[in-house]
Motif scaffolding. Structure first.
Motif, mmCIF file in Angstrom:
data_model
loop_
_atom_site.group_PDB
_atom_site.id
_atom_site.type_symbol
_atom_site.label_atom_id
_atom_site.label_comp_id
_atom_site.label_asym_id
_atom_site.label_seq_id
_atom_site.Cartn_x
_atom_site.Cartn_y
_atom_site.Cartn_z
ATOM 1 N N SER A 265 42.766 53.979 54.606
ATOM 2 C CA SER A 265 42.405 55.370 54.331
ATOM 3 C C SER A 265 40.969 55.496 53.831
ATOM 4 O O SER A 265 40.356 56.559 53.946
ATOM 5 N N LYS A 266 40.411 54.396 53.276
ATOM 6 C CA LYS A 266 39.056 54.447 52.736
ATOM 7 C C LYS A 266 37.990 54.198 53.799
ATOM 8 O O LYS A 266 36.810 54.438 53.560
ATOM 9 N N ILE A 267 38.404 53.683 54.973
ATOM 10 C CA ILE A 267 37.440 53.462 56.053
ATOM 11 C C ILE A 267 36.898 54.809 56.514
ATOM 12 O O ILE A 267 37.647 55.718 56.866
ATOM 13 N N GLY A 268 35.565 54.936 56.542
ATOM 14 C CA GLY A 268 34.940 56.182 56.956
ATOM 15 C C GLY A 268 34.594 57.080 55.799
ATOM 16 O O GLY A 268 33.837 58.042 55.961
ATOM 17 N N SER A 269 35.125 56.770 54.602
ATOM 18 C CA SER A 269 34.805 57.545 53.410
ATOM 19 C C SER A 269 33.832 56.748 52.548
ATOM 20 O O SER A 269 33.747 55.523 52.641
ATOM 21 N N LEU A 270 33.076 57.462 51.723
ATOM 22 C CA LEU A 270 32.165 56.776 50.829
ATOM 23 C C LEU A 270 32.971 55.987 49.806
ATOM 24 O O LEU A 270 33.866 56.532 49.158
ATOM 25 N N PRO A 271 32.698 54.691 49.662
ATOM 26 C CA PRO A 271 33.459 53.890 48.710
ATOM 27 C C PRO A 271 33.114 54.271 47.274
ATOM 28 O O PRO A 271 32.095 54.907 47.020
ATOM 29 N N GLU A 272 33.965 53.848 46.375
ATOM 30 C CA GLU A 272 33.735 54.113 44.960
ATOM 31 C C GLU A 272 33.556 52.772 44.245
ATOM 32 O O GLU A 272 34.476 52.275 43.581
ATOM 33 N N PRO A 273 32.391 52.158 44.400
ATOM 34 C CA PRO A 273 32.181 50.858 43.772
ATOM 35 C C PRO A 273 32.076 50.976 42.259
ATOM 36 O O PRO A 273 31.598 51.982 41.728
ATOM 37 N N LYS A 274 32.515 49.949 41.591
ATOM 38 C CA LYS A 274 32.361 49.883 40.147
ATOM 39 C C LYS A 274 32.234 48.418 39.748
ATOM 40 O O LYS A 274 32.558 47.508 40.535
ATOM 41 N N GLU A 275 31.765 48.188 38.573
ATOM 42 C CA GLU A 275 31.572 46.817 38.124
ATOM 43 C C GLU A 275 32.917 46.102 38.036
ATOM 44 O O GLU A 275 33.815 46.532 37.315
ATOM 45 N N SER A 276 33.036 45.022 38.807
ATOM 46 C CA SER A 276 34.285 44.284 38.871
ATOM 47 C C SER A 276 33.999 42.796 38.761
ATOM 48 O O SER A 276 32.893 42.317 39.055
ATOM 49 N N SER A 277 35.009 42.067 38.348
ATOM 50 C CA SER A 277 34.893 40.620 38.214
ATOM 51 C C SER A 277 35.137 39.964 39.565
ATOM 52 O O SER A 277 36.231 40.066 40.129
ATOM 53 N N MET A 278 34.118 39.296 40.085
ATOM 54 C CA MET A 278 34.275 38.585 41.349
ATOM 55 C C MET A 278 35.244 37.412 41.193
ATOM 56 O O MET A 278 35.936 37.043 42.137
ATOM 57 N N ASN A 279 35.303 36.847 39.987
ATOM 58 C CA ASN A 279 36.251 35.757 39.742
ATOM 59 C C ASN A 279 37.683 36.232 39.990
ATOM 60 O O ASN A 279 38.474 35.557 40.658
ATOM 61 N N GLU A 280 38.010 37.417 39.458
ATOM 62 C CA GLU A 280 39.353 37.951 39.626
ATOM 63 C C GLU A 280 39.643 38.305 41.081
ATOM 64 O O GLU A 280 40.752 38.076 41.580
ATOM 65 N N VAL A 281 38.644 38.856 41.768
ATOM 66 C CA VAL A 281 38.821 39.212 43.175
ATOM 67 C C VAL A 281 39.158 37.973 43.988
ATOM 68 O O VAL A 281 40.102 37.966 44.798
ATOM 69 N N VAL A 282 38.409 36.898 43.790
ATOM 70 C CA VAL A 282 38.654 35.656 44.526
ATOM 71 C C VAL A 282 40.020 35.087 44.170
ATOM 72 O O VAL A 282 40.777 34.644 45.050
ATOM 73 N N GLU A 283 40.363 35.101 42.879
ATOM 74 C CA GLU A 283 41.647 34.540 42.454
ATOM 75 C C GLU A 283 42.822 35.335 43.025
ATOM 76 O O GLU A 283 43.847 34.756 43.394
ATOM 77 N N HIS A 284 42.685 36.674 43.117
ATOM 78 C CA HIS A 284 43.746 37.489 43.712
ATOM 79 C C HIS A 284 43.978 37.098 45.167
ATOM 80 O O HIS A 284 45.128 36.954 45.616
ATOM 81 N N VAL A 285 42.885 36.929 45.889
ATOM 82 C CA VAL A 285 43.007 36.566 47.304
ATOM 83 C C VAL A 285 43.603 35.179 47.454
ATOM 84 O O VAL A 285 44.484 34.953 48.308
#
Length: 371
Positions: A218-238
């Motif tokens: 649903s977010k494809i084509g819409s302006l994303p809402e980026p915010k400061e996030s932990s890349m460590n957590e993103v990688v660990e989730h994946v």
């Protein structure tokens, strides 16, 4: 892959055709200019003979024809020099202050005719000079037109692709919404009727996973809402998600800094990018091998490298891996990496590319984000 090869072959054919047209145009113009240059030399030989006749005329000489020939030259620049190097006469020269330099240049070019004690130096006419330059101007205009046309076609194609992407994504999210809501309701009923069932929490996780996928579409084509996030957590989730859904023969390793690496991203979309890279790696390794994710905290960038021990990518295919429709698999639409590039470059203003790849040894993808 076959479609990409056909596109590449078509480009090669078009380039070869353009080169042949350019070479043919230059050759035709070259021979035309050469013929006209020979004609001008013949005219100057006649003019030099007329000059010689004029210089040796007596009372019996009919000067009418000689004068007609002399005065008939209105386009070819001419300088007549005597045996002492002085200037006796000149015609059709605009810069009369540097006649000696002009004469010397004509002599070096070999455009001279010796008549008795005089040397007739001449240059190409303005018309011949313009004609000799015309093919290059013509080719320049054609090349500009071709470049503009290709740019317009690519822009139009990209705009059309973007509309297709957005429409397909929105429709996918819409179609997933109803069954996901129904599944969530059924899981709640199961929780009430079978509170001790160990499979229900796993089902709940998968449904929430589907809900997140629908949210991403649903977010494809819409302006994303980026915010400061932990890349460590993103990688660990994946990594946690991939480990539970891949074979035990696939080893997934991570090299993460001890400190939190913060980046301004949309975490949900960025996890999608990493998942696509991991799934492609699993396919390339055919279910057995090793995936290594390395997170680097640079001074001005956040870098993530995803390496695998798969079959690698051919050099001629590296530039096409992010092209929509390109795939080396028997099944698949070839859209995963294209979506990944769109998310990284269009939404996060970053960069994704193939850092290295070697057949039979594996591939490394690199993502760079600005802090």
């Amino acid at each position: 892959m076959q479609w990409t090869d056909r596109i590449r072959q078509t480009k090669i054919v078009l380039v070869i055709a353009a080169i042949l047209i350019a070479v043919t145009s230059l050759l035709v113009s070259h021979f035309l200019v050469k013929d006209l240059s020979n004609e001008e030399r013949k005219k100057m030989e006649v003019w030099a003979q007329a000059l010689h006749a004029l210089n040796h005329a007596d009372e019996h000489t009919d000067l009418s024809l000689v004068l007609d020939v002399m005065q008939g030259n209105t386009t070819i620049p001419v300088i007549v020099m005597n045996d002492k190097g002085g200037i006796d006469d000149y015609r059709n020269i605009e810069d009369t202050l540097h006649l000696e330099q002009h004469a010397l240049r004509m002599q070096k070019a070999g455009d001279t005719i010796v008549v008795g004690s005089q040397v007739v130096c001449y240059d190409e006419s303005v018309l011949l000079k313009r004609l000799s330059q015309y093919p290059y101007w013509q080719l320049g205009v054609v090349m500009i037109f071709v470049v503009v046309a290709i740019f317009a076609l690519l822009s139009s194609k990209k705009a059309e692709q973007n509309k297709v992407w957005v429409g397909l994504s929105k429709e996918t999210a819409h179609q997933l919404g109803t069954p996901i809501s129904s599944l969530m309701a059924w899981i709640e009923i199961l929780k009430e009727n079978h509170p001790d069932d160990e499979l229900i929490p796993e089902m709940d996780k998968d449904v929430k996973r589907l809900e997140r996928i629908a949210e991403r579409f649903s977010k494809i084509g819409s302006l994303p809402e980026p915010k400061e996030s932990s890349m460590n957590e993103v990688v660990e989730h994946v990594v946690d998600y991939m480990r539970r859904r891949t074979s035990n023969q696939v080893e997934i390793l991570t090299h993460l800094p001890e400190h939190e690496v913060i980046a301004n991203i949309n975490a949900s979309l960025f996890e999608w990018v990493i998942e696509n890279l991991c799934k492609n790696a699993v396919d390339a390794m055919e279910g057995s091998g090793r995936i290594v994710m390395q997170l680097i905290d640079d001074d001005h960038r956040v870098i993530l490298e995803v390496s695998d021990t798969g079959k690698g990518i051919r050099k001629k295919d590296i530039s096409h891996v992010f092209t929509p429709g390109f795939t080396t698999k028997q099944r698949g639409w070839g859209l995963g990496l294209s979506l990944a590039r769109r998310i990284v470059e269009d939404y996060h203003k970053g960069r994704i590319f193939v850092k290295s790849s070697e057949l039979g040894k594996g591939t490394t993808f690199r993502i760079e984000l600005h802090k």
